[in-house]
Design an enzyme around this catalytic site. Structure first.
Site, PDB file in Angstrom:
ATOM      1  N   ARG A 234      10.606   4.200   6.560  1.00 60.68           N
ATOM      2  CA  ARG A 234      10.520   2.808   6.064  1.00 60.68           C
ATOM      3  C   ARG A 234      10.258   2.720   4.554  1.00 60.68           C
ATOM      4  O   ARG A 234       9.790   1.692   4.061  1.00 60.68           O
ATOM      5  CB  ARG A 234       9.474   2.011   6.838  1.00 60.68           C
ATOM      6  CG  ARG A 234       9.784   1.951   8.318  1.00 60.68           C
ATOM      7  CD  ARG A 234       9.040   0.846   9.020  1.00 60.68           C
ATOM      8  NE  ARG A 234       9.365   0.873  10.430  1.00 60.68           N
ATOM      9  CZ  ARG A 234       8.698   1.566  11.338  1.00 60.68           C
ATOM     10  NH1 ARG A 234       7.648   2.278  10.979  1.00 60.68           N
ATOM     11  NH2 ARG A 234       9.063   1.544  12.599  1.00 60.68           N
TER      12      ARG A 234
ATOM     13  N   ARG B 255      21.154 -14.345  -9.566  1.00 60.89           N
ATOM     14  CA  ARG B 255      21.647 -12.964  -9.473  1.00 60.89           C
ATOM     15  C   ARG B 255      23.095 -12.910  -8.983  1.00 60.89           C
ATOM     16  O   ARG B 255      23.833 -11.976  -9.301  1.00 60.89           O
ATOM     17  CB  ARG B 255      20.739 -12.123  -8.557  1.00 60.89           C
ATOM     18  CG  ARG B 255      21.183 -10.668  -8.522  1.00 60.89           C
ATOM     19  CD  ARG B 255      20.143  -9.717  -8.030  1.00 60.89           C
ATOM     20  NE  ARG B 255      20.664  -8.358  -8.092  1.00 60.89           N
ATOM     21  CZ  ARG B 255      19.967  -7.280  -7.872  1.00 60.89           C
ATOM     22  NH1 ARG B 255      18.687  -7.372  -7.595  1.00 60.89           N
ATOM     23  NH2 ARG B 255      20.516  -6.077  -7.949  1.00 60.89           N
TER      24      ARG B 255
ATOM     25  N   GLU C 270      31.995  -3.700 -16.206  1.00 59.44           N
ATOM     26  CA  GLU C 270      30.700  -4.343 -15.907  1.00 59.44           C
ATOM     27  C   GLU C 270      29.987  -4.737 -17.204  1.00 59.44           C
ATOM     28  O   GLU C 270      29.215  -5.693 -17.223  1.00 59.44           O
ATOM     29  CB  GLU C 270      29.814  -3.419 -15.052  1.00 59.44           C
ATOM     30  CG  GLU C 270      30.421  -2.991 -13.715  1.00 59.44           C
ATOM     31  CD  GLU C 270      30.325  -4.043 -12.595  1.00 59.44           C
ATOM     32  OE1 GLU C 270      30.078  -5.224 -12.896  1.00 59.44           O
ATOM     33  OE2 GLU C 270      30.520  -3.662 -11.420  1.00 59.44           O
TER      34      GLU C 270
ATOM     35  N   ASN D  98      28.013 -11.088  -9.738  1.00 59.97           N
ATOM     36  CA  ASN D  98      29.165 -10.797  -8.885  1.00 59.97           C
ATOM     37  C   ASN D  98      30.441 -11.452  -9.384  1.00 59.97           C
ATOM     38  O   ASN D  98      31.407 -11.561  -8.613  1.00 59.97           O
ATOM     39  CB  ASN D  98      28.885 -11.283  -7.465  1.00 59.97           C
ATOM     40  CG  ASN D  98      28.143 -10.239  -6.681  1.00 59.97           C
ATOM     41  OD1 ASN D  98      28.562  -9.094  -6.645  1.00 59.97           O
ATOM     42  ND2 ASN D  98      27.044 -10.628  -6.083  1.00 59.97           N
TER      43      ASN D  98
END
Ligand code: NAD
Ligand code: GLY
Length: 360
Positions: free
Chosen positions: A118, A238, A182, A242
């Site tokens: 985890r 955010r 990018e 994209n």
């Protein structure tokens, strides 16, 4: 060396940007809390840089996983090789995973670190321009599925990011250009001044001028760190990171992973998003031409593959994390330097772009 900070409260971390960072042991080891360390890399990067990293870790109990190189291996099956090693070597919860590589290794290593027991600590050592300016920062980790790119993953922040510009010396020109896609993105979505700087300095970047590259990496990381600090888990701003990615992911998935580089697909997708932004009445013809010209200057493709018709595009774009109830939502540009949040676009406008942009 420049140090930027990703401000996320108790999960804040530094991004170190500079030259020869891989040979400075204190940088790395100050972020390692216990003896067990796993370095995950691939078969291309291992002969180039693994030894330098291992030299810094001589006081630690280190194991390595060397994955095959390629986007097509960014799958659950290959992440399992990382879990196999961690379990076989009895790695405990206080161990550290170092991802040494481009975005593929960073995303896979981060995802393995997020899941193993985890969550164990991890460190990003990005070795491509794309990874240094984008994928290593912000904690998006995960793998692809045959039906959709990056559809399985977790938000999981690293302890630090160590971006050594020297490693870019061995990167081929095509990969360098893919990273520039990018970089251009940050100019388009939130930094018009940087976009103009890129128009003026693209020849220097392609010639690998060290000062120009350092500035582009810093400016990109600064933009990304600010966006991530504002919206870590992509409930708002955010998503603007994209821009062009819904089209781009459709190109990557529809063409078979690895045929188009991620940055190449993003370059084409961003031009499609720019075309659609023009149809919405936001960008002018001159803006769209400037955007296409900058991608072309960076030696990136700007038109979609002929084999993907508009129906196939729509089918592929319907599998995207920004969609709600199966409805496609896109990031568009209000102007150069200002992106929209995800919006629904009238189907006829979207189809117009898919059918006509780059098809004449
Ligand atoms: P990549 O990781 O496949 O690396 C590109 C190629 O360059 C590979 O062949 C690699 O072995 C080689 N390479 C890496 N470093 C090298 C070096 N220094 N010298 C010589 N060769 C080197 O591709 P990428 O463009 O770095 O990353 C693309 C991936 O990143 C995609 O899977 C994409 O989805 C993901 N991504 C993630 C995020 C995020 O926020 N997590 C953001 C953008 C992209
Ligand atoms: N690369 C997009 C993001 O990190 O959100």
């Amino acid at each position: 060396m420049k140090v930027l900070q990703v401000e996320l409260g108790e999960r804040s971390y530094p991004i170190y940007i500079g030259s020869d960072l891989l040979s400075q042991p204190t940088l790395l080891i100050q972020h390692i809390k216990a003896k067990q360390v796993l370095v995950v890399t691939n078969s291309t990067i291992a002969p180039l840089y693994l030894e330098s990293v291992l030299q810094q870790l001589s006081d630690y109990s280190v194991e390595t996983v060397i994955l095959p190189d390629g986007e097509q291996y960014k799958t659950l099956e290959y992440v399992t090789q990382i879990f196999d090693k961690l379990l076989a070597q009895k790695f405990s919860r206080n161990s550290t995973l170092i991802a040494l590589g481009g975005g593929v290794i960073g995303d896979m290593g981060g995802f393995a670190a997020a899941c193993y027991q985890r969550g164990i600590a991890f460190i990003q050592i990005p070795t491509t321009l794309l990874a240094q300016v984008d994928s290593s920062v912000g904690g998006k980790t995960g793998v692809n599925h045959p039906l959709g790119k990056n559809m399985i993953g977790a938000f999981y922040q690293p302890q630090c990011v160590l971006a050594d510009a020297n490693v870019l010396d061995t990167l081929d020109d095509r990969q360098l250009s893919a990273g520039l896609a990018e970089v251009i993105k940050y100019g388009l979505i939130r930094d018009a001044e940087f976009f103009v700087w890129l128009e003026d300095n693209m020849p220097a970047l392609l010639a690998r001028d060290k000062a120009a590259l350092a500035y582009a990496i810093e400016q990109s990381c600064l933009n990304k760190a600010q966006v991530v600090a504002e919206d870590e888990t992509e409930t708002g701003v955010r998503a603007t990171l994209n821009l062009g990615h819904t089209f781009g992911h459709a190109i990557e998935t529809g063409s078979g992973y690895g045929n188009y580089l991620h940055g190449e697909a993003v370059a084409i997708g961003t031009c499609q998003a720019a075309d659609l932004s023009r149809r919405k009445g936001w960008l002018t013809d001159a803006d769209v031409n400037r955007i296409i010209a900058l991608f072309e200057q960076a030696n990136l493709p700007t038109t979609p593959p002929e084999a993907l018709d508009s129906n196939r595009f729509l089918e592929l774009m319907s599998v995207d994390k920004k969609n709600i109830d199966g409805q496609i939502r896109l990031i568009l540009l209000e102007k150069i330097g200002l992106a929209t949040l995800p919006i629904y676009v009238a189907q006829d406008l979207l189809e117009m772009t898919l059918k006509t942009y780059g098809r004449e």
